[in-house]
Write a protein that holds these residues in place. Structure first.
Motif, PDB file in Angstrom:
ATOM      1  N   SER A  40      11.629 -23.145  35.211  1.00 19.52           N
ATOM      2  CA  SER A  40      10.288 -23.706  35.359  1.00 19.52           C
ATOM      3  C   SER A  40       9.221 -22.616  35.453  1.00 19.52           C
ATOM      4  CB  SER A  40      10.220 -24.603  36.602  1.00 19.52           C
ATOM      5  OG  SER A  40      10.447 -23.847  37.775  1.00 19.52           O
ATOM      6  N   PHE A  41       9.651 -21.353  35.617  1.00 16.34           N
ATOM      7  CA  PHE A  41       8.706 -20.250  35.724  1.00 16.34           C
ATOM      8  C   PHE A  41       8.217 -19.842  34.333  1.00 16.34           C
ATOM      9  CE2 PHE A  41       9.679 -18.100  40.066  1.00 16.34           C
ATOM     10  CZ  PHE A  41       9.642 -19.332  40.682  1.00 16.34           C
ATOM     11  N   THR A  42       7.051 -19.230  34.298  1.00 13.66           N
ATOM     12  CA  THR A  42       6.548 -18.648  33.065  1.00 13.66           C
ATOM     13  C   THR A  42       7.179 -17.267  32.884  1.00 13.66           C
ATOM     14  OG1 THR A  42       4.444 -19.827  33.232  1.00 13.66           O
ATOM     15  CG2 THR A  42       4.481 -17.835  31.867  1.00 13.66           C
TER      16      THR A  42
ATOM     17  N   GLU B  86       7.083 -18.221  24.881  1.00 15.69           N
ATOM     18  CA  GLU B  86       6.966 -19.666  24.730  1.00 15.69           C
ATOM     19  C   GLU B  86       8.201 -20.379  25.284  1.00 15.69           C
ATOM     20  OE1 GLU B  86       6.314 -20.233  20.581  1.00 15.69           O
ATOM     21  OE2 GLU B  86       4.275 -19.389  20.618  1.00 15.69           O
ATOM     22  N   LYS B  87       8.035 -21.623  25.669  1.00 11.47           N
ATOM     23  CA  LYS B  87       9.144 -22.412  26.205  1.00 11.47           C
ATOM     24  C   LYS B  87      10.291 -22.456  25.204  1.00 11.47           C
ATOM     25  CE  LYS B  87       7.552 -23.777  30.230  1.00 11.47           C
ATOM     26  NZ  LYS B  87       8.222 -23.364  31.495  1.00 11.47           N
TER      27      LYS B  87
ATOM     28  N   SER C 172      13.746  -6.335  34.503  1.00  9.52           N
ATOM     29  CA  SER C 172      13.022  -7.605  34.643  1.00  9.52           C
ATOM     30  C   SER C 172      12.570  -7.738  36.088  1.00  9.52           C
ATOM     31  CB  SER C 172      13.907  -8.791  34.259  1.00  9.52           C
ATOM     32  OG  SER C 172      14.186  -8.795  32.875  1.00  9.52           O
ATOM     33  N   PHE C 173      11.450  -8.407  36.278  1.00 11.05           N
ATOM     34  CA  PHE C 173      10.884  -8.585  37.610  1.00 11.05           C
ATOM     35  C   PHE C 173      10.579 -10.057  37.858  1.00 11.05           C
ATOM     36  CE2 PHE C 173       9.670  -4.214  36.562  1.00 11.05           C
ATOM     37  CZ  PHE C 173      10.026  -3.538  37.724  1.00 11.05           C
ATOM     38  N   LEU C 174      10.686 -10.449  39.113  1.00  9.60           N
ATOM     39  CA  LEU C 174      10.341 -11.799  39.534  1.00  9.60           C
ATOM     40  C   LEU C 174       9.135 -11.737  40.458  1.00  9.60           C
ATOM     41  CD1 LEU C 174      11.071 -14.862  39.798  1.00  9.60           C
ATOM     42  CD2 LEU C 174      12.487 -14.211  41.765  1.00  9.60           C
TER      43      LEU C 174
ATOM     44  N   LEU D 257       6.370 -16.312  38.025  1.00  8.88           N
ATOM     45  CA  LEU D 257       6.347 -15.498  36.814  1.00  8.88           C
ATOM     46  C   LEU D 257       7.555 -14.567  36.768  1.00  8.88           C
ATOM     47  CD1 LEU D 257       4.682 -14.485  34.304  1.00  8.88           C
ATOM     48  CD2 LEU D 257       3.609 -12.847  35.873  1.00  8.88           C
ATOM     49  N   VAL D 258       8.181 -14.477  35.600  1.00  7.45           N
ATOM     50  CA  VAL D 258       9.262 -13.518  35.359  1.00  7.45           C
ATOM     51  C   VAL D 258       8.810 -12.566  34.255  1.00  7.45           C
ATOM     52  CG1 VAL D 258      11.660 -13.176  34.664  1.00  7.45           C
ATOM     53  CG2 VAL D 258      11.040 -15.182  36.022  1.00  7.45           C
TER      54      VAL D 258
END
Length: 231
Positions: free
Chosen positions: A39-41, A84-85, A118-120, A126-127
């Motif tokens: 669900s995160f962008t 994009e999703k 990668s970061f959260l 946001l990821v």
């Protein structure tokens, strides 16, 4: 009134909001970053760099050239953008690279092997995914020129920037002064990490530059306040 000034950018405004610190971004495993938090962008950015063995003015080792950009919001960042999703993070990066710098994907396509970290960011849901790719100096110069033909040039990106990878005689100008600029998200931390992993600068050199940058920022803030009082 301010909330009405974003137009169709309103849904994305929070992702570029200034004021984040590096503590807002927690490293996360790439496999987990891709599979969890649906669900995160997600956003992907990439660092293209070349090695440069020149000595400038017979004083400073150039070390290399790194491609960064002045963004539409007035801060410095790496090419890339929102995924994009349903889109794979590296596919989103390649699409954004085509749009922002006219990257030729037949020659310089990013892959999962180019992934760095990668970061959260829980607060922004946001990821972030960060990648790096090395090219020759000739290829780098060609990419700089081709940037002017990018579809998003003058819209999302306002020009290419090369960070100076040396520190000048006063201990401030060069890389420390560059690091004192405003950066998008954690682009500063990504730059420092990638410079170390690429062996363009040592950890010791980077720590000295970061400390000098912090001192420069603090001194500049005090001087600005003093000037305002005198006025």
């Amino acid at each position: 009134m301010e909330e009405n000034n974003w137009g169709w950018l309103a849904p994305f405004e929070k992702f570029g909001r200034l004021g984040d610190s590096k503590d807002n971004f927690q490293p996360i495993e790439y496999s987990e970053a891709k599979s969890k938090h649906p669900s995160f962008t997600h956003a992907s950015h990439g660092m293209i760099f070349a090695r440069d063995d020149r000595v400038l003015w017979d004083l400073y080792k150039a070390r290399g050239a790194v491609l960064m950009q002045m963004r539409f919001d007035g801060v410095i960042g790496f090419p890339g953008g929102l995924v994009e999703k349903g889109e794979h993070p590296v596919c989103g990066l390649n699409r954004e690279m085509q749009e922002e710098i006219s990257l030729d994907l037949t020659s310089h396509r990013f892959t999962d092997h180019d992934h760095v970290v990668s970061f959260l960011n829980e607060d922004k849901s946001l990821v972030l995914h960060f990648y790096k790719k090395e090219v020759s100096m000739e290829e780098f110069k060609a990419l700089e020129i081709k940037n002017l033909q990018a579809p998003e040039y003058g819209i999302e990106t306002f020009g290419i920037i090369r960070p100076p990878l040396f520190t000048m005689g006063d201990g401030i100008r060069g890389l420390p002064a560059f690091l004192a600029n405003h950066f998008a998200g954690n682009a500063r931390e990504e730059l420092v990490m990638a410079l170390s992993l690429s062996n363009l600068l040592s950890q010791e050199e980077l720590q000295v530059a970061l400390k000098a940058s912090q001192t420069f920022q603090e001194t500049s803030f005090v001087n600005r306040n003093q000037t305002c009082k005198n006025d």
